[in-house]
Scaffold this active site. Structure first.
Site, PDB file in Angstrom:
ATOM      1  N   LYS A  97       0.855  -1.184   0.000  1.00 34.78           N
ATOM      2  CA  LYS A  97       0.000   0.000   0.000  1.00 34.78           C
ATOM      3  C   LYS A  97       0.895   1.240   0.000  1.00 34.78           C
ATOM      4  CE  LYS A  97      -4.468   0.375   2.237  1.00 34.78           C
ATOM      5  NZ  LYS A  97      -5.080   0.576   3.530  1.00 34.78           N
TER       6      LYS A  97
HETATM    7  C1  E4P Z   1      -8.335   1.390   3.305  1.00 37.62           C
HETATM    8  O1  E4P Z   1      -7.612   0.532   2.891  1.00 37.62           O
HETATM    9  C2  E4P Z   1      -8.182   2.076   4.599  1.00 37.62           C
HETATM   10  O2  E4P Z   1      -7.618   1.187   5.541  1.00 37.62           O
HETATM   11  C3  E4P Z   1      -9.462   2.550   5.198  1.00 37.62           C
HETATM   12  O3  E4P Z   1     -10.601   2.097   4.579  1.00 37.62           O
HETATM   13  C4  E4P Z   1      -9.429   3.813   5.962  1.00 37.62           C
HETATM   14  O4  E4P Z   1     -10.715   4.231   6.294  1.00 37.62           O
HETATM   15  P1  E4P Z   1     -11.082   5.222   7.480  1.00 37.62           P
HETATM   16  O5  E4P Z   1     -11.546   6.485   6.872  1.00 37.62           O
HETATM   17  O6  E4P Z   1     -12.183   4.513   8.207  1.00 37.62           O
HETATM   18  O7  E4P Z   1      -9.852   5.381   8.328  1.00 37.62           O
END
Ligand code: E4P
Length: 230
Positions: A97
């Protein structure tokens, strides 16, 4: 649309994995920190913390045998690349990522050349998604909940990215991320997301419907009543 779980908590993954509905896992530094600290784990150094992070990724990958996104913490392209290589070596299912910025794009294109799968994260516009796809990202993660928080329409971004992908034959898969409630999952599926990465609580809520529970209770009580009257 495939379903991933958005967590680094092994107990949550284990439980949902048992439903047979999961096709991958996404984590991020906030989720890993939360999973480790809420389990009461303490660390003597940053190296020890990082080593534990890699261990958690290994455990998740071993359990699910499906793509597991692990995010780099470095901010310079050179360091991101080095870190990504280390993370990718943990398990063949690890997906790297990377943040959607200049350094992330540079790193993405190098990793794509090496055949390493990248999930470009923190995507908030169609142009960012187009750049990520062109840099060779296998997955693109638009954060719908965080867009909704600003008063804009997160789901419209999913529709736009999907349309651009279809018009131009892009192969990157769209992961609807920052999912906050079950409606987001339905809407993402309708908007053409290839994957939704869903928090544990939201997956649990997706299972439930009050009429299902009422229906189960009624079937059982009718059955008991009939037995008593035999
Ligand atoms: C995606 O891969 C992220 O981990 C994630 O969905 C972050 O979302 P949030 O806005 O709930 O932190």
């Amino acid at each position: 649309m495939k379903l991933y779980i958005d967590t680094a908590d092994l107990r949550e993954i284990n439980e949902i994995y048992g439903y047979g509905v999961l096709q991958g896992v996404t984590t991020n530094p906030s989720l890993v920190a939360k999973a480790l600290t809420s389990a009461g784990e303490t660390f003597s150094s940053e190296d020890a913390f990082y080593a534990r992070f890699k261990e958690v990724i290994k455990q998740i990958a071993t359990l699910v045998k499906a793509p597991v996104s692990a995010e780099v913490l470095s901010s310079k392209a050179e360091d991101m690349y080095k870190e990504a290589k280390e993370l990718a070596a943990i398990d063949e299912n690890v997906v790297i990522k990377l943040p959607m910025n200049e350094e992330g794009l540079q790193t993405c294109s190098k990793l794509a050349t090496d055949g390493i799968a990248v999930n470009m994260t923190l995507v908030f516009s169609a142009n960012q998604a187009l750049l990520a796809a062109r840099a060779g990202a296998k997955y693109i993660s638009p954060f719908i909940g965080r867009i909704d928080d600003t008063g804009a329409d997160g789901m419209q971004l999913i529709r736009d990215i999907r349309e651009i992908g279809d018009i131009h034959g892009l192969t990157a898969e769209i992961i609807a991320a920052s999912v906050r409630h079950p409606q987001h999952v339905t809407q993402a599926a309708l908007a053409g997301a290839h994957i939704a990465t869903v928090p544990y609580k939201v997956i649990r809520a997706m299972v439930k419907h009050p009429l299902t529970d009422i229906g189960i209770r009624r079937f059982l009580s009718d059955w008991e009543k009939a037995k008593r009257e035999l």
